[in-house]
Scaffold this active site. Structure first.
Site, mmCIF file in Angstrom:
data_model
loop_
_atom_site.group_PDB
_atom_site.id
_atom_site.type_symbol
_atom_site.label_atom_id
_atom_site.label_comp_id
_atom_site.label_asym_id
_atom_site.label_seq_id
_atom_site.Cartn_x
_atom_site.Cartn_y
_atom_site.Cartn_z
ATOM 1 C CB SER A 80 26.982 38.026 124.269
ATOM 2 O OG SER A 80 28.031 38.822 124.805
ATOM 3 C CB ALA A 119 23.718 32.942 127.962
ATOM 4 C CE1 TYR A 150 30.613 38.012 127.615
ATOM 5 C CE2 TYR A 150 31.803 37.524 129.642
ATOM 6 C CZ TYR A 150 30.991 37.113 128.597
ATOM 7 O OH TYR A 150 30.550 35.819 128.546
ATOM 8 C CB THR A 180 31.739 25.871 128.550
ATOM 9 O OG1 THR A 180 30.961 26.007 129.735
ATOM 10 C CG2 THR A 180 31.277 24.646 127.781
HETATM 11 P P1 NAD Z 1 30.360 32.445 120.577
HETATM 12 O O1 NAD Z 1 31.095 33.695 120.208
HETATM 13 O O2 NAD Z 1 30.826 31.151 120.011
HETATM 14 O O3 NAD Z 1 28.816 32.586 120.196
HETATM 15 C C1 NAD Z 1 28.115 33.793 120.320
HETATM 16 C C2 NAD Z 1 27.207 33.937 119.109
HETATM 17 O O4 NAD Z 1 26.425 35.140 119.264
HETATM 18 C C3 NAD Z 1 27.983 34.081 117.801
HETATM 19 O O5 NAD Z 1 27.468 33.168 116.838
HETATM 20 C C4 NAD Z 1 27.733 35.539 117.384
HETATM 21 O O6 NAD Z 1 27.746 35.713 115.977
HETATM 22 C C5 NAD Z 1 26.371 35.799 118.012
HETATM 23 N N1 NAD Z 1 26.094 37.218 118.261
HETATM 24 C C6 NAD Z 1 26.868 38.106 118.947
HETATM 25 N N2 NAD Z 1 26.264 39.313 118.966
HETATM 26 C C7 NAD Z 1 25.084 39.161 118.315
HETATM 27 C C8 NAD Z 1 24.018 40.056 117.995
HETATM 28 N N3 NAD Z 1 24.035 41.343 118.362
HETATM 29 N N4 NAD Z 1 22.945 39.563 117.315
HETATM 30 C C9 NAD Z 1 22.903 38.262 116.940
HETATM 31 N N5 NAD Z 1 23.891 37.392 117.186
HETATM 32 C C10 NAD Z 1 24.972 37.834 117.866
HETATM 33 O O7 NAD Z 1 30.309 32.386 122.177
HETATM 34 P P2 NAD Z 1 29.857 31.199 123.148
HETATM 35 O O8 NAD Z 1 31.043 30.747 123.890
HETATM 36 O O9 NAD Z 1 29.024 30.213 122.427
HETATM 37 O O10 NAD Z 1 28.942 32.000 124.179
HETATM 38 C C11 NAD Z 1 27.518 32.014 124.040
HETATM 39 C C12 NAD Z 1 26.885 32.734 125.214
HETATM 40 O O11 NAD Z 1 27.221 32.062 126.434
HETATM 41 C C13 NAD Z 1 27.344 34.173 125.362
HETATM 42 O O12 NAD Z 1 26.254 34.969 125.784
HETATM 43 C C14 NAD Z 1 28.394 34.098 126.450
HETATM 44 O O13 NAD Z 1 28.502 35.306 127.154
HETATM 45 C C15 NAD Z 1 27.846 32.983 127.313
HETATM 46 N N6 NAD Z 1 28.910 32.307 128.077
HETATM 47 C C16 NAD Z 1 29.782 31.448 127.472
HETATM 48 C C17 NAD Z 1 30.785 30.829 128.221
HETATM 49 C C18 NAD Z 1 31.770 29.864 127.611
HETATM 50 O O14 NAD Z 1 32.661 29.369 128.337
HETATM 51 N N7 NAD Z 1 31.674 29.533 126.338
HETATM 52 C C19 NAD Z 1 30.886 31.101 129.598
HETATM 53 C C20 NAD Z 1 29.994 32.014 130.167
HETATM 54 C C21 NAD Z 1 28.988 32.581 129.408
#
Ligand code: NAD
Length: 330
Positions: A80, A119, A150, A180
């Protein structure tokens, strides 16, 4: 309580959290298939894993159906767009991957009888009226505001994950991840800590939204990943908050980054984004008492480690450009 999985599928595995999850699962002896369409990453986060015989990278949009190997026993659905800059640029894609993408991840898990971990995010609580946030709180989200794409995608993801558990008996879990930070965040993705670090290290003012008194609770990536894997290794459904239960104002976070970077950077106050939450702090009683997890890396330590990584990593995302205004969002 934690189990070694035979073969894990990590959607979004080339992203910030996903790449750390792939690495930790491989280190624990699992085979890992990373499925990512690289829409918010460039693949470099998993370059170091590509030579590992247990690792497979598949470039695919999980909003389209996908097949997995028969031996898959864990599906972690992390695909996502996650930073506001990304999901505001990709609103429909964000809704699709949180809804249809989650459905495909559930179907993939159902075909092989795998456990499926979604997630989710603290953003399901929206601009909360209960503080700190407990899992029993339903949230306060504006579905037609810009961030609805979102927040509501994740809320739908939680609903369909729960429906697969009740209707099909699928082994599922939901983790509500709070902000995070750590190595491999993109400096230009608009989230507060990488933005403040990039600004501090390039001599720019630190851009703080509003008066900076809104609060956030930020967790170091190694701890968040341990919390997610503790949930994955159990049989519990959650939802579980995964976060660092210490609240700081965004202004204090900016000042702490400047101090840790050893610079005396001025603060520039900028407009507050629409529907920006006023407070954010997890109640982690559930995961602490049921799974024995709690974060171990202090904020100061985590900042030092993150700044050291940024200094040591080629500044592709910095390259003389002015960084985007900072926001702290899940
Ligand atoms: P990020 O953008 O670094 O990683 C997301 C990955 O998903 C990317 O590599 C992107 O290319 C891939 N992606 C997006 N849409 C896609 C699709 N349709 N098909 C295949 N791949 C796809 O983000 P992150 O911070 O690593 O977040 C990862 C997950 O954790 C997400 O679902 C996010 O909502 C959730 N999350 C993250 C945080 C945080 O603080 N980082 C907090 C709450 C939730």
């Amino acid at each position: 309580m934690s189990t070694t999985h035979r073969h894990a599928v990590v959607t979004g595995g080339a992203g910030f959290l996903g790449s750390h999850l792939c690495e930790r699962l491989l280190a624990a002896g699992s085979r890992v298939t990373c499925i990512d369409n690289l829409c918010t990453s460039d693949g470099s986060n998993v370059d170091h894993l590509r030579g590992d015989p247990g690792f497979t990278f598949v470039r695919h949009d999980v909003s389209e159906p996908f097949a997995t190997a028969e031996d898959v026993d864990l599906v972690l659905h992390f695909a996502s767009p996650a930073s506001p800059a990304d999901y505001l640029r990709l609103p429909v894609e964000t809704l699709r991957v949180g809804s249809v993408g989650t459905w495909h991840a559930l179907e993939a898990a159902r075909r092989t009888g795998a456990r499926m971990v979604l997630a989710s995010t603290s953003e399901t609580y929206g601009d909360p009226q209960v503080h700190p946030q407990t899992e029993s709180y339903w949230g306060h989200v504006n579905p037609v505001g810009p961030r609805g794409v979102y927040d509501e995608a994740k809320r739908f993801g939680e609903a369909i994950t729960t429906a697969y558990r009740t209707a099909h008996g699928l082994d599922t879990a939901i983790v509500r991840i709070f902000n995070t930070y750590g190595p491999r965040m993109r400096r230009e993705d608009g989230r507060a800590i990488p933005t403040f670090i990039a600004q501090a290290l390039s001599g720019q003012p630190l851009t703080v939204a509003g008066n900076g008194r809104q609060t956030r609770s930020v967790c170091y990536v190694d701890d968040t990943v341990s919390g997610i894997l503790a949930v994955a290794g159990s049989t519990l459904p959650g939802p579980f908050n995964v976060g660092y239960p210490e609240e700081r104002s965004v202004l204090d976070i900016a000042r702490a980054v400047a101090a840790a970077a050893g610079v005396d950077a001025p603060i520039e106050f900028i407009d507050r984004p629409v529907d920006d939450p006023g407070v954010r702090c997890p109640d982690i009683t559930a995961i602490r008492t049921q799974l024995g997890w709690e974060p171990e890396v202090s904020f100061d330590d985590g900042l030092d480690r993150t700044i050291a990584w940024v200094r040591a990593t080629p500044p592709a995302g910095l390259a003389g450009q002015r960084t985007a205004p900072a926001e702290v969002r899940g």
